[in-house]
Design an enzyme around this catalytic site. Sequence first.
Site, PDB file in Angstrom:
ATOM      1  N   GLY A 216      -1.209  -0.702  -5.226  1.00 44.06           N
ATOM      2  CA  GLY A 216      -2.613  -0.740  -5.489  1.00 44.06           C
ATOM      3  C   GLY A 216      -3.060   0.100  -6.599  1.00 44.06           C
ATOM      4  N   SER A 217      -4.220   0.481  -7.037  1.00 44.52           N
ATOM      5  CA  SER A 217      -4.626   1.184  -8.177  1.00 44.52           C
ATOM      6  C   SER A 217      -5.920   1.667  -7.855  1.00 44.52           C
ATOM      7  CB  SER A 217      -4.257   0.649  -9.495  1.00 44.52           C
ATOM      8  OG  SER A 217      -2.722   0.120  -9.583  1.00 44.52           O
ATOM      9  N   ASN A 218      -6.449   2.635  -8.514  1.00 46.13           N
ATOM     10  CA  ASN A 218      -7.699   3.066  -8.822  1.00 46.13           C
ATOM     11  C   ASN A 218      -7.892   3.047 -10.606  1.00 46.13           C
ATOM     12  OD1 ASN A 218      -8.318   3.754  -6.219  1.00 46.13           O
ATOM     13  ND2 ASN A 218      -7.490   5.579  -6.600  1.00 46.13           N
ATOM     14  N   ASN A 484      -9.102  -2.326  -6.317  1.00 46.65           N
ATOM     15  CA  ASN A 484      -8.627  -3.455  -5.713  1.00 46.65           C
ATOM     16  C   ASN A 484      -9.532  -4.175  -4.496  1.00 46.65           C
ATOM     17  OD1 ASN A 484      -6.016  -0.976  -5.288  1.00 46.65           O
ATOM     18  ND2 ASN A 484      -5.781  -2.732  -6.558  1.00 46.65           N
TER      19      ASN A 484
END
Length: 764
Positions: A216-218, A484
């Site tokens: 995932g990621s921010n 996400n």
Amino acid sequence: MIKPRPLTRTCLAGLLVALSFAAQARVIPGDASAEIRRTSFGVPHILAQDEQGLGYGIGYAYAQDNLCLLANEVVTVNAERSRYFGPDQVTFEQRENLASDLFFSWLNTPTAVFGFWQAQPAQVRALLEGYAKGYNRALAERIAQGQGAQCLQAAWLRPITTLDLVKLTRRLLVEGGVGQFAEALAGATPPNAGAQVALDMSKVQARQEHFALERGSNAVAVGSERSATGHGMLLANPHFPWAGGMRFYQMQLTVPGKLDVMGAALPGLPLINIGFNRHLAWTHTVDTSKHFTLYRLELDPKDPTRYLLDGKSLAMSRQRLTVMVKGEDGKLTSVNRDVYSSAFGPVVQWPGRLDWNTQHAFSLRDANLDNTRVLQQWYSMNQADSLQALQGSVTRLQGIPWVNTLAVDAKGQTLYLNQSVVPFVDADLLKQCSDPAAGQELIVLDGSRSACNWKVDPRAAQAGIFPAQLQPSLSRRDFIQHSNDSAWMVNPAQPLRGYSPLISREDEPLGPRSRFALQRLTGDGKLSGADLQQMVMDNQVYLAELLVPDLLHWCGKQPGNSPVAAVCASLKAWNLRADLDSGMGLVHFQNMLEPLLERPDIWRVAFDPADPLHTPRGLAVERAEVAAALHEAALASLAEVKQAGLNANVQWGQVQQAADGTPIHGGPASLGVYNAIQSVPTAPGKRLVVSGTSYLQLVTFDAKGPQAKGLLAFSESSEVDSAHASDQTKAFSAKQWHTIPFSAAQIKADPQYRVQVIRENAAP
């Protein structure tokens, strides 16, 4: 006299491919050279005069830090794990070796690999050739010197080729598609033929569920209207595995007058995936777009390996795979496996979900199997001197496989692109061809009609995918963010609506990380770099802010001698953070929320599409069924804590740790912890970090150019004896972000500055 028969067209084509494949497998000698300048934490800044020299420096530096990691991944993508480790051992991704080998035998055929190589422009070929040569030089040096690496005596350690790097790239491409169905592909067997590969689909299900968590990621890009300095700012916070083939590597790449970029790259890639240059900074987040579809085949009643298409019976193609397997006695035997394919793609089998019986079977079509543009895409992004150039390259090449892109320039313009490789299946085609019973998590189309094939648009870089013009983009001067979810709430002031469900879906609940970010970003106040850094480092548990008041209210209703009193006491004492010194309340909150979040009835206020930033909210403890579920979850948490041997005074840093024992803050993304860390139980009372916050990058701009801070949370080297195996990990644990040197002056001023010049013709 025996006259030789002329080769058929098929045989001749196969022979030419084989000869070309063998020729290109070797690295062509030349005179590559590079200057490797190391700064604090061993970060390499690689300077070369051309692409081959740059690749030479990258491969050499990477092998100094991660020789065994890459060698192990080369074994994987060459389908040789069963040969060296046995069929029943597992990969880093917890996939059995035999299933892995069968999958990569199917994926990385000579024709597919060499076809990818032929499609590369000269610059990309030079980078790959240089990378292989640099890696091999470092390998030879380390073997001669006996330096440290634990795999130096391994039978599977060997020099790599450019085609090994192609295979690694192709593995990366299918991570968001057929790569999640490796067991389903390897084990698909016609009915009544007898299963040849055991299918443990529970592990496959778990991997699919954790894909977005582990990858995932921010991301936040702040424009001139909200930036305290009036210049652009970008926070990159990708959540990727801490080991294995998706482990980031930090470096700077420079070819004077042509390229100067800093950031992080995945193993085997001679370019930057997430980074910045003098003009702009960018990052990626795993998207929710669909990169494959399934096709439900109607089978010929006379033969389950034939299917009906437009009323005609067609034979499935059959591909024989052979894997060499080491037995318990050390001897090698071959395992053969047939993979069947329809016109849409390989047949996959998932008992109880995607069954292959006498009536139906399922084929999977992955759009990224034809994406030969991925390396060129990132190299073009690395060279972009403006947001317009970056967006133009994405529109033209469409090489981004399964991620969103967020970027900002020095002047304070932000850009969001949800323009990855997505099958052209619009709402009309879905209405005509999809199976409503399958839902929208897996798109299942009618495989009995050619009219249900993906649409073709001449503007697209690849037949059968959406052109970039029909995918979401947004440019603003206040902010954009992504964590996400679908594209629709990148900025609430300008929702992105009206796209195919395969691209983005609107009016669905946001994840807690997105809600947390929007809570921090919405408003009129100015934002500083420190504000963005704090979003990650304060370790706020967003769902705790929403739910703990209701939990404490419920606790107040419990009798004094209640068995859940200890849970209530820990929740009351907890600081609602996932910091190293956070107490038992964090452990109980995680344990209790896991089963509760699976229930749709726990919310006092249900999700409202008109108010996605604030709904759902409130834990409905006043409802008897919710109170009962809460009581059961609290008792289960107490039992789990007791079994783990945790005492009431334990701190989170004593529980969650890196492989070297460094305590790690952060917590589950599912609870809204922006600093998302995924850890797994390894011993009583201990959790090992396996993925999460990886390469942290905060870039601001001023008159002198980019000013960056950051960390590689798991450190630069994967080798335990390296001086750079855990130095950044300890800095991350202490929340000590460091300046990332970029300019020549910053690099030379670094207290750990050192230089190594390597030249191919002067190799030892």
